[in-house]
Design a protein around this motif. Structure first.
Motif, PDB file in Angstrom:
ATOM      1  N   ASP A 130       0.880  -1.167   0.000  1.00 17.19           N
ATOM      2  CA  ASP A 130       0.000   0.000   0.000  1.00 17.19           C
ATOM      3  C   ASP A 130       0.920   1.220   0.000  1.00 17.19           C
ATOM      4  OD1 ASP A 130      -1.607   2.149   0.560  1.00 17.19           O
ATOM      5  OD2 ASP A 130      -2.523   1.295   2.356  1.00 17.19           O
ATOM      6  N   THR A 131       1.143   1.784  -1.183  1.00 16.95           N
ATOM      7  CA  THR A 131       2.117   2.882  -1.267  1.00 16.95           C
ATOM      8  C   THR A 131       1.625   4.140  -0.557  1.00 16.95           C
ATOM      9  OG1 THR A 131       1.274   3.738  -3.386  1.00 16.95           O
ATOM     10  CG2 THR A 131       2.946   1.987  -3.473  1.00 16.95           C
ATOM     11  N   GLY A 132       0.308   4.231  -0.340  1.00 18.05           N
ATOM     12  CA  GLY A 132      -0.212   5.369   0.400  1.00 18.05           C
ATOM     13  C   GLY A 132       0.355   5.422   1.815  1.00 18.05           C
ATOM     14  N   LEU A 133       0.704   4.245   2.362  1.00 18.77           N
ATOM     15  CA  LEU A 133       1.285   4.218   3.704  1.00 18.77           C
ATOM     16  C   LEU A 133       2.638   4.923   3.742  1.00 18.77           C
ATOM     17  CD1 LEU A 133       0.471   0.645   5.077  1.00 18.77           C
ATOM     18  CD2 LEU A 133      -0.533   2.825   5.762  1.00 18.77           C
ATOM     19  N   LEU A 134       3.360   4.914   2.620  1.00 16.89           N
ATOM     20  CA  LEU A 134       4.643   5.618   2.575  1.00 16.89           C
ATOM     21  C   LEU A 134       4.419   7.107   2.829  1.00 16.89           C
ATOM     22  CD1 LEU A 134       6.216   3.966  -0.605  1.00 16.89           C
ATOM     23  CD2 LEU A 134       6.550   3.300   1.769  1.00 16.89           C
ATOM     24  N   TYR A 135       3.410   7.646   2.141  1.00 21.59           N
ATOM     25  CA  TYR A 135       3.118   9.074   2.283  1.00 21.59           C
ATOM     26  C   TYR A 135       2.470   9.383   3.626  1.00 21.59           C
ATOM     27  CZ  TYR A 135       4.403   9.316  -2.574  1.00 21.59           C
ATOM     28  OH  TYR A 135       5.113   9.229  -3.750  1.00 21.59           O
ATOM     29  N   ARG A 136       1.671   8.443   4.127  1.00 23.57           N
ATOM     30  CA  ARG A 136       1.095   8.630   5.454  1.00 23.57           C
ATOM     31  C   ARG A 136       2.195   8.643   6.520  1.00 23.57           C
ATOM     32  NH1 ARG A 136      -4.528   7.456   6.560  1.00 23.57           N
ATOM     33  NH2 ARG A 136      -5.705   7.283   4.624  1.00 23.57           N
ATOM     34  N   ALA A 137       3.183   7.760   6.361  1.00 21.98           N
ATOM     35  CA  ALA A 137       4.278   7.716   7.334  1.00 21.98           C
ATOM     36  C   ALA A 137       5.082   9.005   7.309  1.00 21.98           C
ATOM     37  CB  ALA A 137       5.181   6.512   7.051  1.00 21.98           C
ATOM     38  N   VAL A 138       5.309   9.524   6.107  1.00 25.59           N
ATOM     39  CA  VAL A 138       6.004  10.812   5.992  1.00 25.59           C
ATOM     40  C   VAL A 138       5.150  11.921   6.595  1.00 25.59           C
ATOM     41  CG1 VAL A 138       6.891  12.544   4.375  1.00 25.59           C
ATOM     42  CG2 VAL A 138       7.343  10.114   3.968  1.00 25.59           C
ATOM     43  N   GLY A 139       3.846  11.903   6.281  1.00 22.37           N
ATOM     44  CA  GLY A 139       2.943  12.912   6.821  1.00 22.37           C
ATOM     45  C   GLY A 139       2.909  12.893   8.338  1.00 22.37           C
TER      46      GLY A 139
ATOM     47  N   ALA B 287      -0.610  13.432   4.563  1.00 20.17           N
ATOM     48  CA  ALA B 287      -0.044  12.616   3.482  1.00 20.17           C
ATOM     49  C   ALA B 287      -0.334  13.242   2.128  1.00 20.17           C
ATOM     50  CB  ALA B 287      -0.616  11.207   3.547  1.00 20.17           C
ATOM     51  N   SER B 288      -1.567  13.717   1.949  1.00 19.70           N
ATOM     52  CA  SER B 288      -1.946  14.336   0.685  1.00 19.70           C
ATOM     53  C   SER B 288      -1.136  15.605   0.426  1.00 19.70           C
ATOM     54  CB  SER B 288      -3.447  14.663   0.714  1.00 19.70           C
ATOM     55  OG  SER B 288      -3.890  15.165  -0.514  1.00 19.70           O
ATOM     56  N   LYS B 289      -0.807  16.312   1.490  1.00 16.87           N
ATOM     57  CA  LYS B 289      -0.037  17.553   1.340  1.00 16.87           C
ATOM     58  C   LYS B 289       1.433  17.277   1.012  1.00 16.87           C
ATOM     59  CE  LYS B 289      -3.135  20.163   4.347  1.00 16.87           C
ATOM     60  NZ  LYS B 289      -3.331  20.779   5.682  1.00 16.87           N
ATOM     61  N   VAL B 290       2.048  16.292   1.665  1.00 13.48           N
ATOM     62  CA  VAL B 290       3.459  16.007   1.367  1.00 13.48           C
ATOM     63  C   VAL B 290       3.598  15.336   0.004  1.00 13.48           C
ATOM     64  CG1 VAL B 290       4.077  15.834   3.812  1.00 13.48           C
ATOM     65  CG2 VAL B 290       3.516  13.752   2.546  1.00 13.48           C
ATOM     66  N   ALA B 291       2.511  14.697  -0.468  1.00  8.51           N
ATOM     67  CA  ALA B 291       2.571  13.994  -1.755  1.00  8.51           C
ATOM     68  C   ALA B 291       2.713  14.944  -2.939  1.00  8.51           C
ATOM     69  CB  ALA B 291       1.330  13.117  -1.941  1.00  8.51           C
ATOM     70  N   VAL B 292       2.435  16.229  -2.739  1.00  8.72           N
ATOM     71  CA  VAL B 292       2.586  17.177  -3.841  1.00  8.72           C
ATOM     72  C   VAL B 292       4.020  17.684  -3.957  1.00  8.72           C
ATOM     73  CG1 VAL B 292       0.199  17.921  -3.538  1.00  8.72           C
ATOM     74  CG2 VAL B 292       2.028  19.268  -2.504  1.00  8.72           C
TER      75      VAL B 292
ATOM     76  N   ARG C 261       8.353  12.708  -3.490  1.00 11.75           N
ATOM     77  CA  ARG C 261       7.969  11.634  -4.408  1.00 11.75           C
ATOM     78  C   ARG C 261       9.210  10.946  -4.982  1.00 11.75           C
ATOM     79  NH1 ARG C 261       2.652  11.929  -4.877  1.00 11.75           N
ATOM     80  NH2 ARG C 261       2.726  10.118  -6.254  1.00 11.75           N
ATOM     81  N   ALA C 262      10.219  11.748  -5.325  1.00 11.07           N
ATOM     82  CA  ALA C 262      11.451  11.184  -5.884  1.00 11.07           C
ATOM     83  C   ALA C 262      12.161  10.313  -4.858  1.00 11.07           C
ATOM     84  CB  ALA C 262      12.374  12.309  -6.346  1.00 11.07           C
ATOM     85  N   ALA C 263      12.153  10.745  -3.605  1.00 11.66           N
ATOM     86  CA  ALA C 263      12.837   9.995  -2.549  1.00 11.66           C
ATOM     87  C   ALA C 263      12.188   8.629  -2.315  1.00 11.66           C
ATOM     88  CB  ALA C 263      12.835  10.805  -1.248  1.00 11.66           C
ATOM     89  N   LEU C 264      10.888   8.522  -2.580  1.00 13.39           N
ATOM     90  CA  LEU C 264      10.170   7.265  -2.351  1.00 13.39           C
ATOM     91  C   LEU C 264      10.076   6.383  -3.595  1.00 13.39           C
ATOM     92  CD1 LEU C 264       7.241   8.653  -0.167  1.00 13.39           C
ATOM     93  CD2 LEU C 264       9.312   7.484   0.622  1.00 13.39           C
ATOM     94  N   LEU C 265      10.568   6.903  -4.711  1.00  9.61           N
ATOM     95  CA  LEU C 265      10.447   6.192  -5.989  1.00  9.61           C
ATOM     96  C   LEU C 265      11.190   4.855  -5.986  1.00  9.61           C
ATOM     97  CD1 LEU C 265       9.281   6.460  -8.866  1.00  9.61           C
ATOM     98  CD2 LEU C 265      11.413   7.545  -9.533  1.00  9.61           C
TER      99      LEU C 265
ATOM    100  N   ARG D 125      -2.295  18.222  -8.786  1.00  7.65           N
ATOM    101  CA  ARG D 125      -0.881  18.461  -8.519  1.00  7.65           C
ATOM    102  C   ARG D 125      -0.067  18.319  -9.803  1.00  7.65           C
ATOM    103  NH1 ARG D 125      -0.865  12.995  -5.064  1.00  7.65           N
ATOM    104  NH2 ARG D 125      -0.332  11.505  -6.706  1.00  7.65           N
ATOM    105  N   VAL D 126       1.033  19.045  -9.853  1.00  8.14           N
ATOM    106  CA  VAL D 126       1.896  19.036 -11.033  1.00  8.14           C
ATOM    107  C   VAL D 126       2.620  17.697 -11.163  1.00  8.14           C
ATOM    108  CG1 VAL D 126       3.870  20.118 -12.158  1.00  8.14           C
ATOM    109  CG2 VAL D 126       2.171  21.537 -10.983  1.00  8.14           C
ATOM    110  N   GLU D 127       3.131  17.199 -10.041  1.00  4.97           N
ATOM    111  CA  GLU D 127       3.878  15.943 -10.051  1.00  4.97           C
ATOM    112  C   GLU D 127       2.943  14.747  -9.916  1.00  4.97           C
ATOM    113  OE1 GLU D 127       7.130  15.233 -10.421  1.00  4.97           O
ATOM    114  OE2 GLU D 127       7.584  17.332 -10.827  1.00  4.97           O
ATOM    115  N   ALA D 128       2.950  13.885 -10.899  1.00  5.98           N
ATOM    116  CA  ALA D 128       2.231  12.606 -10.856  1.00  5.98           C
ATOM    117  C   ALA D 128       0.781  12.750 -10.398  1.00  5.98           C
ATOM    118  CB  ALA D 128       2.985  11.625  -9.950  1.00  5.98           C
ATOM    119  N   PRO D 129      -0.037  13.516 -11.106  1.00  6.23           N
ATOM    120  CA  PRO D 129      -1.436  13.664 -10.705  1.00  6.23           C
ATOM    121  C   PRO D 129      -2.192  12.344 -10.789  1.00  6.23           C
ATOM    122  CG  PRO D 129      -1.107  14.501 -12.916  1.00  6.23           C
ATOM    123  CD  PRO D 129       0.265  14.211 -12.371  1.00  6.23           C
TER     124      PRO D 129
END
Length: 207
Positions: A34-43, A78-83, A88-92, A167-171
């Protein structure tokens, strides 16, 4: 047959992609992320005072196991850091490495089929109306004792959709070759069956 077989599943919040992804991974014996968890963890780390990019660069698997990652505040963070493009590059690499594992992999998120794994063997886009998704999220939160009103939950769903899609990056958007599964009027079993059928049609077999 399963080696290098990647399934990319995208879609907006509360559309059912997580449930579908887990079921598909279990059915075929593939690993699931669940890649959303990556962004949630960062958030969550940002809410605790950490810098977003530093949090992304130092993320470890254990960070994804925190029960607090499912709260509305963390979801919004998570939604805010995802922009942030650098986040995004760091988690790629983390995500692409998981996708390439032997034995097959299912990744769900918002840009898996378009950015993370554009050459995935199967791409699915799981969606539903904003109102249906808000009803599901409201029921989920109510069951956990969170007392936000339905109107608040619906506003949060729409705000997150706007952030994710604009968002500009990966909408958030379906890949050109993705199979669309609208779960608005489907049961869980029907949605899973549609996903399994799409994978089988692409040559997917149980590991």
């Amino acid at each position: 047959m399963a080696d290098g077989f990647t399934i990319a599943i995208d879609g907006p919040a509360a559309a059912g992609k997580g449930t579908v992804s887990k079921a598909v991974a279990e059915y075929f014996g593939f690993a699931h992320l669940d890649t959303g968890l990556l962004y949630r963890a960062v958030g969550a780390k940002v809410l605790a005072g950490r810098d977003a990019l530093d949090a992304a660069r130092t993320l470890v698997v254990e960070d994804l196991e925190d029960d607090s990652l499912r709260t509305p505040d963390v979801a919004q963070a998570a939604s805010k850091v995802a922009v942030i493009a650098e986040v995004r590059a760091a988690l790629l690499d983390f995500q692409r490495s998981f996708a390439a594992r032997s034995g097959g992999a299912v990744l769900d998120g918002r840009d898996i089929g378009t950015v993370i794994c554009p050459h995935a063997r199967v791409k699915l886009f799981v969606t539903a109306s904003a109102e249906i998704r808000a009803q599901r999220r409201f029921a989920e939160l109510s069951g956990r004792g969170i007392t936000d009103s339905f109107e608040t939950v619906l506003a949060d769903v729409k705000a997150r959709d706007a952030r994710d899609m604009e968002r500009v990056e990966a909408p958030l958007k379906p890949a050109d070759d993705a199979t669309i599964i609208d779960t608005s009027r489907l049961t869980i079993d029907q949605a899973v069956a549609a996903a399994v059928a799409a994978v089988q049609a692409a040559g997917g077999q149980k590991a």
